[in-house]
Structure formats: structure tokens, C-alpha cells
Write a protein that holds these residues in place. Structure first.
Motif, PDB file in Angstrom:
ATOM      1  N   GLU A 124       0.877  -1.067  -0.088  1.00  0.00           N
ATOM      2  CA  GLU A 124      -0.004  -0.026   0.159  1.00  0.00           C
ATOM      3  C   GLU A 124       0.924   1.077  -0.053  1.00  0.00           C
ATOM      4  O   GLU A 124       0.367   2.355  -0.565  1.00  0.00           O
ATOM      5  N   LYS A 125       2.010   1.044   0.859  1.00  0.00           N
ATOM      6  CA  LYS A 125       3.114   2.803   0.960  1.00  0.00           C
ATOM      7  C   LYS A 125       3.215   2.567  -0.297  1.00  0.00           C
ATOM      8  O   LYS A 125       3.583   3.791  -0.863  1.00  0.00           O
ATOM      9  N   VAL A 179       2.263   0.859  -3.639  1.00  0.00           N
ATOM     10  CA  VAL A 179       1.514   2.479  -4.394  1.00  0.00           C
ATOM     11  C   VAL A 179       1.401   3.965  -4.309  1.00  0.00           C
ATOM     12  O   VAL A 179       1.409   4.253  -5.377  1.00  0.00           O
ATOM     13  N   ASN A 180       0.545   3.636  -3.185  1.00  0.00           N
ATOM     14  CA  ASN A 180       0.885   5.322  -2.757  1.00  0.00           C
ATOM     15  C   ASN A 180       1.777   6.036  -3.348  1.00  0.00           C
ATOM     16  O   ASN A 180       1.603   7.702  -4.026  1.00  0.00           O
ATOM     17  N   THR A 181       2.972   6.392  -2.719  1.00  0.00           N
ATOM     18  CA  THR A 181       4.300   7.161  -3.752  1.00  0.00           C
ATOM     19  C   THR A 181       4.309   6.513  -5.281  1.00  0.00           C
ATOM     20  O   THR A 181       4.544   7.626  -5.886  1.00  0.00           O
ATOM     21  N   LEU A 184       1.494   6.496  -7.212  1.00  0.00           N
ATOM     22  CA  LEU A 184       0.405   7.365  -7.253  1.00  0.00           C
ATOM     23  C   LEU A 184       1.653   8.702  -7.205  1.00  0.00           C
ATOM     24  O   LEU A 184       0.629   9.187  -8.350  1.00  0.00           O
ATOM     25  N   GLU A 185       1.610   8.751  -6.247  1.00  0.00           N
ATOM     26  CA  GLU A 185       1.759  10.604  -6.214  1.00  0.00           C
ATOM     27  C   GLU A 185       2.714  11.070  -6.462  1.00  0.00           C
ATOM     28  O   GLU A 185       2.457  11.765  -7.838  1.00  0.00           O
ATOM     29  N   LYS A 233       1.275  11.650 -10.578  1.00  0.00           N
ATOM     30  CA  LYS A 233      -0.078  12.117 -10.487  1.00  0.00           C
ATOM     31  C   LYS A 233       1.198  13.966 -11.171  1.00  0.00           C
ATOM     32  O   LYS A 233       0.843  14.281 -11.689  1.00  0.00           O
TER      33      LYS A 233
END
Length: 144
Positions: free
Chosen positions: A37-38, A40-42, A44-45, A48
Motif C-alpha cells: 500500500e505504501k 503504491v501510494n508513493t 501514485l503520488e 500525479k
């Protein structure tokens, strides 16, 4: 016809299985999900940020109407390239840090699981020895 899955679970001691196998497996799975999760969030950021930068550059390019505007746009490209390079470097460092954290946490879980398994085996051996000793003592007077 009997159901192969209809068995009495009370005859099994699941506490030892839980402590040796299932609890560590769940802990490792939870760690894996958290780290995924961490990561993937990194990602995604970062995606973006790169997308926003690209769209901003396209908007700037669309506003170019003359040679002076093109010159200004091209000068800005070097700044954008430098910013993207720094961003990529930072994103790579975040990913490496997450991987190192995962390795460290995995090692801690493994060490803890091995220690717990060793303690469990020692405890089971001690109980078995005590039971065997007790059985021998009870059987000895009968043999005479």
C-alpha cells in the motif's frame, strides 16, 4: 456417504499451529499488504506529479504565439527538467527506503517466529519428557 470435511476440530490442538504457523503467516501477510500500500501510494503520488508537470508544460506550449514566447518556453524547460530529475531522485529514494523497511521488518518477524517456534518445541519436549517420566514411574511399581 460421509463428508470428508465433517470432522471434530476439538480433537486438534490448534494453539501450537496458531503460534508456530498461522500467526507469523498473518503477520507477514499484513506487513506485505502495508508495504504494498505504501509503495503504491508513493507511485501514485509520483505519477500525479509527473502528469501535472506534463499537463502544465503542454498548457505553456499552447500559449506560445511568437519567437519570444518560444524562447521563454524553452528556457523554462531546463528548469522543469531539473525539477523532474530531483523529483525522480526523491521518488527512487522513497522506494528504496520502503524496501529497506520491508526487509528489516521481515527479518524481525522471522527472528520472532523462529524464537517462538523454538520455545514452543522446547516446551512440547519438556511436556513429553514429563509425561514419559510420569508414565515410567507409574508403570515401574506394577512391573514388580
Amino acid at each position: 456417504m460421509t463428508n470428508a470435511f465433517a470432522f471434530d476440530t476439538k480433537q486438534f490442538d490448534t494453539a501450537q499451529l496458531e503460534s508456530i504457523f498461522f500467526a507469523p503467516a498473518r503477520a507477514f501477510a499484513a506487513l506485505s499488504v502495508d508495504m504494498s500500500e505504501k509503495l503504491v501510494n508513493t507511485q501514485l503520488e509520483a505519477t500525479k506529479a509527473y502528469t501535472d508537470t506534463g499537463l502544465a508544460q503542454l498548457r505553456s506550449l499552447m500559449e506560445v504565439k511568437d519567437a519570444e514566447g518560444l524562447k521563454s518556453y524553452m528556457e523554462g524547460q531546463q528548469k522543469v527538467a531539473n525539477e523532474l530529475t530531483e523529483r525522480m531522485k526523491g521518488d527512487a529514494e522513497k522506494a528504496v527506503a520502503l524496501q529497506q523497511e520491508f526487509v528489516e521488518e521481515s527479518q524481525k518477524l522471522t527472528e520472532s517466529s523462529v524464537k517462538q517456534a523454538q520455545e514452543s518445541v522446547q516446551e512440547a519436549a519438556k511436556e513429553t519428557t514429563e509425561t514419559a517420566t510420569k508414565a515410567v514411574k507409574e508403570a515401574t511399581p506394577k512391573a514388580k
